[in-house]
Write a protein that holds these residues in place. Structure first.
Motif, mmCIF file in Angstrom:
data_model
loop_
_atom_site.group_PDB
_atom_site.id
_atom_site.type_symbol
_atom_site.label_atom_id
_atom_site.label_comp_id
_atom_site.label_asym_id
_atom_site.label_seq_id
_atom_site.Cartn_x
_atom_site.Cartn_y
_atom_site.Cartn_z
ATOM 1 N N GLU A 430 92.081 -38.048 -23.703
ATOM 2 C CA GLU A 430 92.532 -36.746 -24.197
ATOM 3 C C GLU A 430 93.420 -36.976 -25.413
ATOM 4 O O GLU A 430 93.815 -38.112 -25.701
ATOM 5 C CB GLU A 430 93.283 -35.989 -23.096
ATOM 6 C CG GLU A 430 92.376 -35.603 -21.920
ATOM 7 C CD GLU A 430 93.105 -34.793 -20.879
ATOM 8 O OE1 GLU A 430 94.362 -34.766 -20.922
ATOM 9 O OE2 GLU A 430 92.441 -34.186 -20.015
ATOM 10 N N TYR A 431 93.744 -35.898 -26.091
ATOM 11 C CA TYR A 431 94.407 -36.041 -27.385
ATOM 12 C C TYR A 431 95.577 -35.062 -27.481
ATOM 13 O O TYR A 431 95.440 -33.865 -27.197
ATOM 14 C CB TYR A 431 93.412 -35.803 -28.516
ATOM 15 C CG TYR A 431 92.199 -36.713 -28.414
ATOM 16 C CD1 TYR A 431 92.198 -37.960 -29.006
ATOM 17 C CD2 TYR A 431 91.080 -36.320 -27.683
ATOM 18 C CE1 TYR A 431 91.105 -38.812 -28.887
ATOM 19 C CE2 TYR A 431 89.975 -37.165 -27.555
ATOM 20 C CZ TYR A 431 89.999 -38.405 -28.157
ATOM 21 O OH TYR A 431 88.911 -39.232 -28.024
ATOM 22 N N GLN A 432 96.757 -35.588 -27.885
ATOM 23 C CA GLN A 432 97.942 -34.769 -28.097
ATOM 24 C C GLN A 432 98.211 -34.712 -29.598
ATOM 25 O O GLN A 432 98.180 -35.751 -30.275
ATOM 26 C CB GLN A 432 99.150 -35.350 -27.354
ATOM 27 C CG GLN A 432 100.356 -34.431 -27.373
ATOM 28 C CD GLN A 432 101.492 -34.969 -26.530
ATOM 29 O OE1 GLN A 432 101.721 -36.183 -26.499
ATOM 30 N NE2 GLN A 432 102.230 -34.091 -25.861
ATOM 31 N N ARG A 450 93.395 -41.111 -19.368
ATOM 32 C CA ARG A 450 93.677 -40.648 -18.009
ATOM 33 C C ARG A 450 92.613 -41.226 -17.067
ATOM 34 O O ARG A 450 91.488 -41.515 -17.476
ATOM 35 C CB ARG A 450 93.642 -39.119 -17.918
ATOM 36 C CG ARG A 450 94.562 -38.414 -18.915
ATOM 37 C CD ARG A 450 96.013 -38.562 -18.494
ATOM 38 N NE ARG A 450 96.909 -37.778 -19.335
ATOM 39 C CZ ARG A 450 97.588 -38.263 -20.364
ATOM 40 N NH1 ARG A 450 97.451 -39.558 -20.686
ATOM 41 N NH2 ARG A 450 98.389 -37.494 -21.061
ATOM 42 N N GLU A 452 90.520 -40.304 -13.798
ATOM 43 C CA GLU A 452 90.097 -39.260 -12.871
ATOM 44 C C GLU A 452 89.367 -39.913 -11.699
ATOM 45 O O GLU A 452 88.230 -40.388 -11.842
ATOM 46 C CB GLU A 452 89.186 -38.254 -13.580
ATOM 47 C CG GLU A 452 89.913 -37.436 -14.645
ATOM 48 C CD GLU A 452 89.014 -36.378 -15.280
ATOM 49 O OE1 GLU A 452 87.781 -36.435 -15.026
ATOM 50 O OE2 GLU A 452 89.528 -35.521 -16.010
ATOM 51 N N ARG A 458 94.220 -37.245 -10.406
ATOM 52 C CA ARG A 458 94.284 -37.615 -11.819
ATOM 53 C C ARG A 458 95.528 -38.471 -12.020
ATOM 54 O O ARG A 458 96.640 -38.054 -11.721
ATOM 55 C CB ARG A 458 94.344 -36.347 -12.665
ATOM 56 C CG ARG A 458 94.251 -36.553 -14.166
ATOM 57 C CD ARG A 458 94.304 -35.184 -14.828
ATOM 58 N NE ARG A 458 94.333 -35.258 -16.264
ATOM 59 C CZ ARG A 458 93.268 -35.261 -17.066
ATOM 60 N NH1 ARG A 458 92.072 -35.178 -16.507
ATOM 61 N NH2 ARG A 458 93.376 -35.319 -18.361
ATOM 62 N N SER A 664 98.214 -32.801 -23.849
ATOM 63 C CA SER A 664 96.961 -33.438 -24.275
ATOM 64 C C SER A 664 95.784 -32.577 -23.845
ATOM 65 O O SER A 664 95.794 -31.952 -22.779
ATOM 66 C CB SER A 664 96.851 -34.835 -23.665
ATOM 67 O OG SER A 664 96.882 -34.760 -22.250
ATOM 68 N N VAL A 665 94.748 -32.545 -24.680
ATOM 69 C CA VAL A 665 93.570 -31.713 -24.427
ATOM 70 C C VAL A 665 92.320 -32.557 -24.616
ATOM 71 O O VAL A 665 92.336 -33.594 -25.300
ATOM 72 C CB VAL A 665 93.533 -30.495 -25.387
ATOM 73 C CG1 VAL A 665 94.734 -29.603 -25.175
ATOM 74 C CG2 VAL A 665 93.444 -30.972 -26.843
ATOM 75 N N PRO A 666 91.169 -32.139 -24.037
ATOM 76 C CA PRO A 666 89.920 -32.869 -24.257
ATOM 77 C C PRO A 666 89.486 -32.803 -25.717
ATOM 78 O O PRO A 666 89.942 -31.951 -26.503
ATOM 79 C CB PRO A 666 88.932 -32.134 -23.349
ATOM 80 C CG PRO A 666 89.764 -31.400 -22.362
ATOM 81 C CD PRO A 666 91.033 -31.048 -23.060
ATOM 82 N N ALA A 667 88.588 -33.699 -26.100
ATOM 83 C CA ALA A 667 88.134 -33.781 -27.496
ATOM 84 C C ALA A 667 87.527 -32.468 -27.967
ATOM 85 O O ALA A 667 87.681 -32.096 -29.133
ATOM 86 C CB ALA A 667 87.119 -34.915 -27.631
ATOM 87 N N GLU A 669 88.456 -29.519 -27.488
ATOM 88 C CA GLU A 669 89.429 -28.472 -27.791
ATOM 89 C C GLU A 669 90.320 -28.817 -28.973
ATOM 90 O O GLU A 669 91.175 -28.008 -29.357
ATOM 91 C CB GLU A 669 90.297 -28.210 -26.553
ATOM 92 C CG GLU A 669 89.507 -27.761 -25.326
ATOM 93 C CD GLU A 669 90.395 -27.555 -24.106
ATOM 94 O OE1 GLU A 669 91.626 -27.418 -24.321
ATOM 95 O OE2 GLU A 669 89.880 -27.528 -22.977
ATOM 96 N N VAL A 670 90.153 -29.974 -29.572
ATOM 97 C CA VAL A 670 91.051 -30.417 -30.637
ATOM 98 C C VAL A 670 90.907 -29.549 -31.876
ATOM 99 O O VAL A 670 91.903 -29.082 -32.470
ATOM 100 C CB VAL A 670 90.800 -31.893 -30.967
ATOM 101 C CG1 VAL A 670 91.539 -32.300 -32.248
ATOM 102 C CG2 VAL A 670 91.258 -32.778 -29.808
#
Length: 686
Positions: A430-432, A450, A452, A458, A664-667, A669-670
């Motif tokens: 994930e990406y912050q 992360r 899972e 998680r 952090s969000v999945p790719a 949603e960046v």
């Protein structure tokens, strides 16, 4: 005899009978009868010679003569034939008896000769005794075995040869033999030799009875198994003892521990102290393995002398590890006293070959006071606890803690599952966002991995990254994260070419030391098509400050390729500021505690001037100024409030990241986050 031959014989005998009956008077002993009685006697004898000796043969013959003959001659004829038959049968019986007697005598003499030869030449000791125990005969092997002459043994009682090591009631078992309940008896028995030494024998007693079933003799056969038993004892000792120190080994220790764990009422608990020497490898490497072995022997002797004397089992588990089993442990204090005594014994210097060697030890202490457990689980718990003592500073003991042990077991489980988890794709990236503080625009992202789990849980990097660094999986995991992050960045750049994002990825010290790391990173950039100047690799302050030699060369090579280098968690270590200016670093990332503070709602940066904690804010301002002097950009982590944001921007921080902006969000949603930031817009014109 075949049927024709039998008929031919009988015809001849019948003719003889007729001839005998027609003989002239006075021709033989049957005077006045006209019968040749001698000839009739021969007929009776020939019946016997032809083996017609069944009673029916004579009976039917006489019945036939009685029916065929008439007058006074009948009785004479039958008497003569019967007499010849009886005489022949008696002679035959006597001859057969003689042959049987002769054969029996010859057989007995031969048997006695064979018995005498076997008895005297046998390799095992043999004695023949009367059932009352009187020794009648002994052979040469028995005499040699015990060192006596035959005359010294014969006429003595077999049962009088007692030995202090005899099992209680040894001779009571012979009652079953003498009563016929058993026909032989086997046991081990020691005997004194004439010179006073002891010989161990395998003794077999057999009962000999006469034809009427009455017990007559007892035959004892003895084999010397002294050397065999010594060999067995040596092998058994080798199987259960350590060859270097002579202490019990793992096998014997677990046998004793298994026995101690058997539930026996409400007896005392069982205690285990697991001991490992500190720095023993350095002794082997610097002074040699001979000195190391001598040190181990000395430590083993001390532990056995002092603690074994108290009834405790001291064993060597292997290498420089020892274990002490306290089979009757009334309380934890008693077990701690054993551990403390063991530490004192190890601390005492050992002189080996003119060199004084001193080491310490770390001890794990576990007391089991009840409940189901196994020797393996208890030993594993003690071993784990010993490593707690090492990690806490060595030269000490640590007490078992169930909660801490569960955490360790959990980590071990994660470590074991990690390789398959990587293959199955359980690690996700994930990406912050990295936000420029001046205008609060996204200029890049940090890739965060992360885990899972299949059960839906998680795990964050703080739970599994240290494990991956310890077991070496951080290398393939790091390459996987870097590859996925670069591919994602290429995809975003294709959709938003006017706003390329800096991709920041964490790099562990283990990865930097991995041979071929530069080639691997260059290969990932080439395969994904990502630009080196838009890749930032983050190393922690403690990892980067220790960079020398080959590691520093790796960082400089990466920087020469255009890759940016950042110091992560700056302020948590002990940086050498003079050394910092020579590192190929582009960015300082301020550690979260610098930003969030400890007690104030908005952190230390929002504290009013003059507050006691304002000194930390001043330190932070000095760090930012230092970065400016060194030409480095500054990124603040863990930005959580608007007040922190404003103060950081006022201090001159370039970039910030934290929950104030976004988690952090999945790719996928960046780009939405870049186009429409979820945090409040900055005041004033954009």
């Amino acid at each position: 005899m075949s049927q024709p031959a039998l008929l031919e014989l009988l015809r001849g005998l019948a003719a003889d009978v007729l001839d005998a009956l027609s003989t002239a008077e006075g021709a033989d002993a049957g005077v006045g009868t006209g019968i040749d009685t001698q000839r009739l006697r021969r007929v009776g004898a020939r019946l016997v010679e032809a083996h017609l000796t069944e009673p029916a043969a004579l009976q039917r013959t006489l019945e036939l003569l009685s029916a065929e003959l008439a007058g006074p001659r009948t009785a004479v004829a039958m008497a003569a034939l019967a007499a010849g038959y009886a005489q022949a049968l008696r002679s035959r019986t006597r001859d057969e008896q003689q042959r049987i007697m002769t054969a029996a005598m010859e057989s007995r003499l031969a048997a006695e000769a064979r018995f005498a030869a076997i008895f005297d030449a046998a390799a095992i000791g043999i004695t023949v005794c009367h059932v009352d125990g009187e020794i009648l005969e002994v052979n040469r092997a028995l005499c040699d075995m015990l060192g006596y002459a035959p005359a010294d043994l014969v006429s003595r009682q077999f049962w009088e040869f007692d030995h202090p090591d005899d099992r209680p009631g040894l001779w009571d078992r012979t009652k079953d033999l003498l009563t016929g309940a058993v026909d032989h008896l086997r046991l081990e028995k020691p005997y004194f030799r004439r010179d006073g030494t002891t010989v161990l024998t395998d003794l077999v007693l057999s009962l000999v009875s006469d034809p009427d079933g009455r017990s007559r003799y007892v035959v004892a056969m003895m084999q010397d198994i002294t050397e065999q038993r010594r060999m067995q004892d040596r092998l058994a000792h080798q199987a259960t003892h350590d060859p270097l120190t002579g202490l019990p080994n793992r096998t014997m220790f677990f046998e004793r521990l298994d026995a101690a764990l058997l539930p026996v009422g409400d007896g005392p608990a069982v205690g285990v102290c697991y001991l490992d020497l500190d720095g023993f490898k350095a002794v082997n490497d610097t002074l040699g393995h001979d000195v190391g072995d001598e040190l181990l022997r000395a430590v083993a002797q001390r532990l056995e002398t002092e603690l074994g004397h108290d009834g405790h089992v001291v064993a060597r588990m292997g290498g420089d590890e020892f274990v002490i089993l306290v089979e009757h442990c009334p309380d934890t204090a008693a077990l701690e006293a054993v551990a403390a005594a063991a530490l004192d014994l190890v601390r005492t210097p050992v002189r080996v070959g003119g060199t004084e060697v001193q080491v310490s030890a770390s001890v794990g202490v576990v007391r089991h006071s009840g409940g189901a457990t196994t020797a393996a689980d208890l030993t594993k718990a003690a071993d784990t606890t010993m490593y707690w003592a090492k990690s806490d500073g060595r030269d000490r003991y640590a007490l078992f803690d169930a909660d801490r042990h569960r955490d360790d077991v959990h980590r071990y489980g994660l470590s074991a599952r990690m390789p398959q988890a990587l293959e199955r794709g359980e690690f996700v990236v994930e990406y912050q966002p990295l936000v420029r503080l001046a205008d609060q625009r996204v200029i890049g992202v940090e890739a965060l991995v992360r885990w899972e789990l299949p059960d839906g849980r998680r795990l964050g990097p703080d739970e599994f990254v240290p494990i991956a660094e310890h077991n070496g999986l951080i290398v393939p995991l790091g390459r996987s994260v870097l590859t996925e992050a670069c591919r994602a960045a290429v995809g975003w750049a294709a959709e938003l070419p006017e706003h390329p994002l800096l991709m920041s990825v964490n790099l562990a010290a283990r990865q930097v030391r991995e041979p071929g790391i530069v080639t691997a990173i260059a290969g990932i950039l080439a395969d994904t098509g990502w630009r080196p100047e838009l890749l930032q690799l983050e190393l922690t302050e403690s990892d980067l400050m220790g960079s020398t030699g080959e590691t520093l060369s790796v960082l400089r090579t990466l920087a020469a390729m255009g890759v940016r280098i950042a110091i992560d968690d700056f302020g948590t270590g002990y940086s050498n500021l003079a050394y910092l200016r020579h590192l190929p670093v582009h960015t300082l990332k301020l550690a979260g505690p610098f930003v969030t503070g400890a007690n104030l709602p908005d952190g230390l940066l929002s504290a009013p001037r003059g507050a006691a904690d304002d000194v930390d804010a001043r330190v932070l301002a000095a760090v930012v100024e230092l970065a400016r002097v060194l030409g480095l950009s500054v990124t603040a982590e863990s930005v959580e409030t608007a007040g922190q944001l404003e103060r950081l921007r006022a201090l001159g921080c370039d970039t910030g990241q934290g929950w104030y902006f976004a988690r952090s969000v999945p790719a996928a949603e960046v780009l939405d986050m870049v186009r429409d930031p979820p945090w409040p817009a900055p005041p004033g014109p954009q």
